[in-house]
Design a protein around this motif. Structure first.
Motif, PDB file in Angstrom:
ATOM      1  N   TYR A 122       5.448   8.479 -10.492  1.00 31.06           N
ATOM      2  CA  TYR A 122       6.212   7.513 -11.276  1.00 31.06           C
ATOM      3  C   TYR A 122       5.453   6.190 -11.341  1.00 31.06           C
ATOM      4  O   TYR A 122       4.452   5.988 -10.636  1.00 31.06           O
ATOM      5  CB  TYR A 122       7.624   7.314 -10.701  1.00 31.06           C
ATOM      6  CG  TYR A 122       7.692   6.807  -9.278  1.00 31.06           C
ATOM      7  CD1 TYR A 122       7.507   5.456  -8.964  1.00 31.06           C
ATOM      8  CD2 TYR A 122       7.985   7.674  -8.227  1.00 31.06           C
ATOM      9  CE1 TYR A 122       7.584   4.992  -7.666  1.00 31.06           C
ATOM     10  CE2 TYR A 122       8.079   7.219  -6.919  1.00 31.06           C
ATOM     11  CZ  TYR A 122       7.876   5.875  -6.648  1.00 31.06           C
ATOM     12  OH  TYR A 122       7.947   5.414  -5.357  1.00 31.06           O
ATOM     13  N   GLN A 123       5.902   5.291 -12.206  1.00 31.30           N
ATOM     14  CA  GLN A 123       5.210   4.024 -12.408  1.00 31.30           C
ATOM     15  C   GLN A 123       5.225   3.200 -11.131  1.00 31.30           C
ATOM     16  O   GLN A 123       6.256   3.064 -10.476  1.00 31.30           O
ATOM     17  CB  GLN A 123       5.875   3.219 -13.537  1.00 31.30           C
ATOM     18  CG  GLN A 123       5.149   1.911 -13.845  1.00 31.30           C
ATOM     19  CD  GLN A 123       5.924   1.026 -14.815  1.00 31.30           C
ATOM     20  OE1 GLN A 123       7.002   1.398 -15.261  1.00 31.30           O
ATOM     21  NE2 GLN A 123       5.387  -0.143 -15.114  1.00 31.30           N
ATOM     22  N   ASN A 124       4.070   2.658 -10.788  1.00 27.85           N
ATOM     23  CA  ASN A 124       3.961   1.805  -9.604  1.00 27.85           C
ATOM     24  C   ASN A 124       4.840   0.569  -9.797  1.00 27.85           C
ATOM     25  O   ASN A 124       4.690  -0.151 -10.785  1.00 27.85           O
ATOM     26  CB  ASN A 124       2.495   1.384  -9.419  1.00 27.85           C
ATOM     27  CG  ASN A 124       2.241   0.708  -8.080  1.00 27.85           C
ATOM     28  OD1 ASN A 124       3.175   0.257  -7.420  1.00 27.85           O
ATOM     29  ND2 ASN A 124       0.984   0.629  -7.695  1.00 27.85           N
ATOM     30  N   PRO A 125       5.781   0.299  -8.872  1.00 32.25           N
ATOM     31  CA  PRO A 125       6.653  -0.864  -9.037  1.00 32.25           C
ATOM     32  C   PRO A 125       5.985  -2.195  -8.693  1.00 32.25           C
ATOM     33  O   PRO A 125       6.576  -3.251  -8.891  1.00 32.25           O
ATOM     34  CB  PRO A 125       7.801  -0.577  -8.062  1.00 32.25           C
ATOM     35  CG  PRO A 125       7.173   0.246  -6.981  1.00 32.25           C
ATOM     36  CD  PRO A 125       6.125   1.083  -7.665  1.00 32.25           C
ATOM     37  N   ALA A 168       4.104   6.011  -5.182  1.00 31.18           N
ATOM     38  CA  ALA A 168       4.238   6.126  -6.638  1.00 31.18           C
ATOM     39  C   ALA A 168       3.224   7.126  -7.195  1.00 31.18           C
ATOM     40  O   ALA A 168       3.546   7.954  -8.053  1.00 31.18           O
ATOM     41  CB  ALA A 168       4.062   4.765  -7.283  1.00 31.18           C
ATOM     42  N   ALA A 169       1.991   7.067  -6.678  1.00 30.94           N
ATOM     43  CA  ALA A 169       0.950   7.995  -7.136  1.00 30.94           C
ATOM     44  C   ALA A 169       1.283   9.434  -6.744  1.00 30.94           C
ATOM     45  O   ALA A 169       1.121  10.372  -7.533  1.00 30.94           O
ATOM     46  CB  ALA A 169      -0.396   7.579  -6.547  1.00 30.94           C
ATOM     47  N   GLN A 170       1.775   9.612  -5.497  1.00 30.75           N
ATOM     48  CA  GLN A 170       2.105  10.957  -5.010  1.00 30.75           C
ATOM     49  C   GLN A 170       3.271  11.570  -5.776  1.00 30.75           C
ATOM     50  O   GLN A 170       3.271  12.765  -6.064  1.00 30.75           O
ATOM     51  CB  GLN A 170       2.443  10.892  -3.518  1.00 30.75           C
ATOM     52  CG  GLN A 170       1.238  10.640  -2.617  1.00 30.75           C
ATOM     53  CD  GLN A 170       1.652  10.321  -1.178  1.00 30.75           C
ATOM     54  OE1 GLN A 170       2.828  10.078  -0.883  1.00 30.75           O
ATOM     55  NE2 GLN A 170       0.674  10.298  -0.283  1.00 30.75           N
ATOM     56  N   ARG A 171       4.259  10.737  -6.123  1.00 27.46           N
ATOM     57  CA  ARG A 171       5.469  11.264  -6.760  1.00 27.46           C
ATOM     58  C   ARG A 171       5.414  11.200  -8.284  1.00 27.46           C
ATOM     59  O   ARG A 171       6.316  11.696  -8.962  1.00 27.46           O
ATOM     60  CB  ARG A 171       6.695  10.495  -6.258  1.00 27.46           C
ATOM     61  CG  ARG A 171       6.920  10.638  -4.760  1.00 27.46           C
ATOM     62  CD  ARG A 171       8.235   9.991  -4.336  1.00 27.46           C
ATOM     63  NE  ARG A 171       8.439  10.056  -2.903  1.00 27.46           N
ATOM     64  CZ  ARG A 171       9.523   9.615  -2.278  1.00 27.46           C
ATOM     65  NH1 ARG A 171      10.519   9.072  -2.987  1.00 27.46           N
ATOM     66  NH2 ARG A 171       9.642   9.701  -0.977  1.00 27.46           N
ATOM     67  N   GLU A 222       0.830  -1.208   0.000  1.00 28.06           N
ATOM     68  CA  GLU A 222       0.000   0.000   0.000  1.00 28.06           C
ATOM     69  C   GLU A 222       0.862   1.254   0.000  1.00 28.06           C
ATOM     70  O   GLU A 222       0.573   2.225  -0.704  1.00 28.06           O
ATOM     71  CB  GLU A 222      -0.940  -0.021   1.210  1.00 28.06           C
ATOM     72  CG  GLU A 222      -2.025  -1.091   1.108  1.00 28.06           C
ATOM     73  CD  GLU A 222      -2.930  -1.119   2.330  1.00 28.06           C
ATOM     74  OE1 GLU A 222      -2.762  -0.246   3.219  1.00 28.06           O
ATOM     75  OE2 GLU A 222      -3.792  -2.004   2.400  1.00 28.06           O
ATOM     76  N   LYS A 223       1.935   1.244   0.784  1.00 26.00           N
ATOM     77  CA  LYS A 223       2.844   2.396   0.856  1.00 26.00           C
ATOM     78  C   LYS A 223       3.523   2.639  -0.487  1.00 26.00           C
ATOM     79  O   LYS A 223       3.667   3.781  -0.931  1.00 26.00           O
ATOM     80  CB  LYS A 223       3.887   2.133   1.945  1.00 26.00           C
ATOM     81  CG  LYS A 223       4.758   3.326   2.285  1.00 26.00           C
ATOM     82  CD  LYS A 223       5.672   2.976   3.457  1.00 26.00           C
ATOM     83  CE  LYS A 223       6.519   4.162   3.875  1.00 26.00           C
ATOM     84  NZ  LYS A 223       7.420   3.804   5.003  1.00 26.00           N
TER      85      LYS A 223
END
Length: 396
Positions: free
Chosen positions: A265-268, A260-263, A254-255
């Motif tokens: 970039y692509q969700n890893p 990733a959404a806040q910054r 979840e973190k």
């Protein structure tokens, strides 16, 4: 015809899974997992426990005799000794996990280093402790680790702090190498995992010349981790050292997604649980196929992946006792895996967290959340306990 004969194995054998538990202990587990099946109760109870400890209310004894006793070995290494002996009676190793989160000072980092060194010293003297473990964030400032990964220039003070952190990591790995004790470097968040990886590989190149002493951890819920294992194998092969890898699904889903959404970039993280399961199993296949240079520990509560690893060992003619392959689960969870694997002769260990009750609360609350969040985890534990209680009643 395979030369290696694998013993029969069933993760549904509750007589083996709960052999170490008295009827009273089984009833206590039943009550605890029944409560953890209730998501609302877990969230409300967790908040109340944290508040009660903060206000100094006399709840420590209650916590220690319930959720703490289920998932932790004790408040100190000394308190963990009976748990280590009890697990050892069933051929299950203990991995002492100092689960106190760092306070961000050199004093706290040095204390954590000394605590990990003490677990290595005990492992050296004990036949029941196959691994030690540490998190780099227990020894280092995560902000600095992140800056290093982002290739940002460190201040003179930050560079000095980073060098002290690396020295703590080296002190632990050097002691592990001296005593022949394997040590896990636990996984962290993706925005500084590369820094942690590089530290681990540096230690492997230094201390894994004869065998895998230092083991890195790979969170297979990240879509790039099998590729990371493959690259690490090629480097180890080229540079002449052994790779140790603990394979887990992951702890920060979840973190990771939120960050990733806040910054931007692509969700890893893999898009689905099925994709993670598939990648995890592919990683097992790759590692067993390259066991000449990779030692692995399957840190998983997943029954299908655990069974797959036993089948892969058979296919590759590897004995259950092959010291390059281990299974591990968290203390207090998935005893049907741990006890049945150990009973069938496979190298099996339990992660046994320890530390002061107040300091270990974040870990305990994560365990409670995990049991309610993982689809069916609490229900699976609960149903197995119910089955064993019914089996015992029928025997009387």
């Amino acid at each position: 015809m395979l030369a290696t004969h694998a013993p029969s194995l069933s993760f549904n054998d509750t007589a083996v899974a709960f052999a170490s538990k008295s009827d009273a202990e089984l009833r206590q587990m039943y009550a605890l997992f029944a409560a953890m099946n209730n998501n609302t109760l877990v969230k409300a109870g967790g908040g109340m426990m944290k508040a009660a400890l903060k206000w100094g209310l006399p709840v420590k004894f209650l916590i220690k005799k319930t959720i703490f006793e289920q998932f932790c070995g004790g408040e100190t290494i000394q308190e963990c000794l009976p748990v280590i002996e009890e697990l050892g009676r069933y051929n299950i190793g203990t991995i002492l996990d100092y689960s106190v989160e760092g306070e961000g000072s050199d004093k706290s980092y040095d204390h954590t280093r000394d605590e990990i060194l003490a677990t290595i010293d005990l492992a050296h003297r004990s036949t029941h402790i196959p691994f030690s473990v540490f998190k780099v964030t227990g020894l280092a400032d995560s902000v600095i680790l992140e800056k290093v990964q982002a290739k940002q220039t460190l201040t003179q003070a930050e560079q000095a702090s980073f060098e002290r952190s690396k020295a703590r990591v080296d002190a632990i790995c050097a002691r592990a190498h001296q005593y022949g004790v394997r040590v896990f470097v636990d996984a962290e968040e993706s925005w500084f995992q590369e820094t942690v990886d590089n530290m681990a590989y540096e230690m492997m190149a230094k201390y894994n010349r004869e065998s895998a002493i230092v083991w890195n951890t790979y969170q297979l819920y990240r879509h790039d981790r099998l590729e990371a294992i493959e690259e690490a194998y090629e480097t180890a092969k080229r540079e002449g050292y052994y790779l140790g890898g603990k394979l887990v699904r992951g702890a920060y889903m979840e973190k990771e997604s939120r960050t990733a959404a806040q910054r931007g970039y692509q969700n890893p993280i893999n898009p689905t649980k099925e994709a993670t399961d598939q990648l995890y199993n592919e990683a097992l296949r790759y590692c067993v196929a390259h066991v000449d240079r990779i030692s692995i520990c399957a840190g998983t509560h997943n029954e299908a992946s655990s069974l797959l690893l036993t089948e892969l060992m058979q296919e590759h003619n590897l004995r259950p006792q092959d010291t390059r392959i281990w299974f591990a689960q968290l203390y207090g969870m998935s005893d049907n895996l741990s006890y049945n694997l150990a009973n069938a002769g496979y190298n099996t260990a339990k992660y046994v967290p320890y530390g002061p009750v107040e300091a270990v609360m974040p870990y305990l609350l994560r365990r409670a959340d995990e049991n309610t969040a993982i689809a069916g985890q609490s229900s699976r534990e609960f149903s197995l306990i119910q089955r064993e209680m019914t089996r015992r009643k029928s025997k009387k």
